[in-house]
Design a protein around this motif. Structure first.
Motif, PDB file in Angstrom:
ATOM      1  N   ARG A 146       0.818  -1.213   0.000  1.00 40.15           N
ATOM      2  CA  ARG A 146       0.000   0.000   0.000  1.00 40.15           C
ATOM      3  C   ARG A 146       0.856   1.270   0.000  1.00 40.15           C
ATOM      4  O   ARG A 146       0.371   2.342   0.334  1.00 40.15           O
ATOM      5  CB  ARG A 146      -0.925  -0.001   1.224  1.00 40.15           C
ATOM      6  N   LEU A 147       2.105   1.150  -0.415  1.00 39.34           N
ATOM      7  CA  LEU A 147       2.964   2.327  -0.445  1.00 39.34           C
ATOM      8  C   LEU A 147       2.378   3.428  -1.326  1.00 39.34           C
ATOM      9  O   LEU A 147       2.498   4.623  -1.015  1.00 39.34           O
ATOM     10  CB  LEU A 147       4.353   1.952  -0.960  1.00 39.34           C
ATOM     11  N   HIS A 148       1.736   3.042  -2.444  1.00 38.15           N
ATOM     12  CA  HIS A 148       1.198   4.024  -3.386  1.00 38.15           C
ATOM     13  C   HIS A 148       0.093   4.878  -2.767  1.00 38.15           C
ATOM     14  O   HIS A 148      -0.206   5.961  -3.276  1.00 38.15           O
ATOM     15  CB  HIS A 148       0.655   3.316  -4.626  1.00 38.15           C
ATOM     16  N   GLU A 149      -0.515   4.400  -1.685  1.00 36.71           N
ATOM     17  CA  GLU A 149      -1.582   5.174  -1.055  1.00 36.71           C
ATOM     18  C   GLU A 149      -1.021   6.330  -0.221  1.00 36.71           C
ATOM     19  O   GLU A 149      -1.735   7.303   0.040  1.00 36.71           O
ATOM     20  CB  GLU A 149      -2.445   4.264  -0.174  1.00 36.71           C
ATOM     21  N   TRP A 150       0.241   6.216   0.189  1.00 34.41           N
ATOM     22  CA  TRP A 150       0.817   7.208   1.089  1.00 34.41           C
ATOM     23  C   TRP A 150       1.980   7.975   0.478  1.00 34.41           C
ATOM     24  O   TRP A 150       2.272   9.097   0.899  1.00 34.41           O
ATOM     25  CB  TRP A 150       1.282   6.512   2.378  1.00 34.41           C
ATOM     26  N   LEU A 151       2.639   7.399  -0.502  1.00 29.71           N
ATOM     27  CA  LEU A 151       3.800   8.044  -1.107  1.00 29.71           C
ATOM     28  C   LEU A 151       3.476   8.511  -2.519  1.00 29.71           C
ATOM     29  O   LEU A 151       2.834   7.798  -3.288  1.00 29.71           O
ATOM     30  CB  LEU A 151       4.984   7.076  -1.156  1.00 29.71           C
ATOM     31  N   ALA A 152       3.952   9.720  -2.841  1.00 27.75           N
ATOM     32  CA  ALA A 152       3.757  10.259  -4.185  1.00 27.75           C
ATOM     33  C   ALA A 152       4.828   9.765  -5.129  1.00 27.75           C
ATOM     34  O   ALA A 152       4.544   9.340  -6.246  1.00 27.75           O
ATOM     35  CB  ALA A 152       3.764  11.789  -4.137  1.00 27.75           C
ATOM     36  N   GLY A 153       6.084   9.849  -4.686  1.00 26.95           N
ATOM     37  CA  GLY A 153       7.163   9.496  -5.586  1.00 26.95           C
ATOM     38  C   GLY A 153       8.512   9.463  -4.910  1.00 26.95           C
ATOM     39  O   GLY A 153       8.616   9.541  -3.677  1.00 26.95           O
TER      40      GLY A 153
END
Length: 318
Positions: A146-153
């Motif tokens: 679920r990194l994509h839910e909290w990190l932009a890039g």
């Protein structure tokens, strides 16, 4: 597919843009900070396309993609290779070592960096930078899927460090927060959900004057992004646009002395004498950065599918 977000200055204004090769698609948004852009204009970033890229990259100055008002959070001793070259044991650091740098030290990827007149042991540390997409509420548990839910890039960070301040004085913040000691960028590479699973394949390389000094994969880090975000959420507030620098691998200028020397220093010398000798020996170490040195840093996957660009930093006199 990932896309690269740039903060630019054309001499008349500062603005955000998405890069398409050698052309830019400017964003018509009011955001002045990285956090405001990612919180309020996320969809605007993804709505532009190649047809909107009307401005040549060569006509602008690229600024750091993380603005100075954001938190600059850091991890230390997060690669076994760096722990070992520091004369330490990874088993002695079962915890995540966290500290901060002043956000005022953030500078552009190609900006010259002044070595302060009182600093002689200036060191480099290439690091993978993570940028928050949204605020991280207290008690959040982040899982690897679920990194994509909290990190932009992701972005390139060089955690420049005055070892003759940081180590003898025991002050990470002071030794790492001089103005210019945080080159970030050139861009913020925004990743889609499936691409976040490839972060361990990102390869960090840093060279000084053409000599390769650091070369490692991000997957070698000890405390990985999901667990680090979870721990940060348990400690204090973390906001959209904040930057987390995830530690550096082996290859820094600072190295531990031999085992016999360390034994003597530990048992036969006062701390003042130990650090005086450390600084004296360090001033003869050609690996430390000096005015005139040129640093080149890159982070990318071996297949080039995810490429964070290139930093080119010149060390200059005050």
């Amino acid at each position: 597919m990932s896309r690269t977000l740039l903060r630019c200055d054309d001499g008349a204004r500062t603005f955000w843009a998405v890069q398409f090769g050698t052309m830019l698609a400017p964003l018509d948004v009011p955001a002045e900070s990285t956090g405001a852009l990612l919180s309020d204009d996320w969809h605007a970033i993804w709505d532009v396309g190649q047809k909107d890229a009307t401005l040549p990259l060569s006509g602008v100055r690229v600024l750091a993609p993380v603005t100075s008002g954001q938190q600059f959070l850091c991890q230390g001793v997060n690669y076994r290779s760096h722990v070992e070259e520091s004369g330490l044991k990874a088993s002695d650091f079962p915890f995540n070592t966290l500290f901060t740098k002043a956000s005022s030290c953030i500078t552009a990827a190609d900006a010259p960096v002044v070595r302060p007149s009182n600093v002689h042991l200036l060191d480099y540390e290439i690091e993978l930078g993570l940028v928050l997409r949204r605020d991280l509420p207290a008690g959040t548990r982040v899982t690897p899927d679920r990194l994509h839910e909290w990190l932009a890039g992701v972005t390139i960070v060089n955690d420049l460090s005055a070892r003759d301040v940081q180590l003898p004085q025991g002050q990470f913040y002071k030794g790492k927060s001089f103005r210019g000691f945080g080159p970030v960028g050139p861009g913020l590479v925004l990743l889609e959900a499936q691409e976040w699973q490839r972060w361990p394949q990102l390869r960090m390389r840093l060279a000084v004057n053409g000599q390769l000094r650091q070369d490692a994969y991000c997957g070698e880090m000890i405390h990985q992004p999901a667990s680090t975000l979870t721990e940060l959420a348990s400690l204090h507030d973390v906001f959209a646009g904040d930057l987390v620098a995830t530690g550096t691998p082996a290859g820094c200028a600072a190295r531990a002395p031999g085992k016999l020397a360390m034994l003597a220093m530990r048992h036969l010398m006062s701390d003042a004498t130990k650090w005086r000798l450390f600084v004296k020996k360090g001033r003869g170490n050609p690996l430390y950065l000096r005015p005139g040195d040129q640093i080149r840093a890159t982070i990318r996957t071996d297949d080039g599918a995810i490429d964070l660009g290139e930093q080119t930093t010149a060390i200059v006199t005050p």
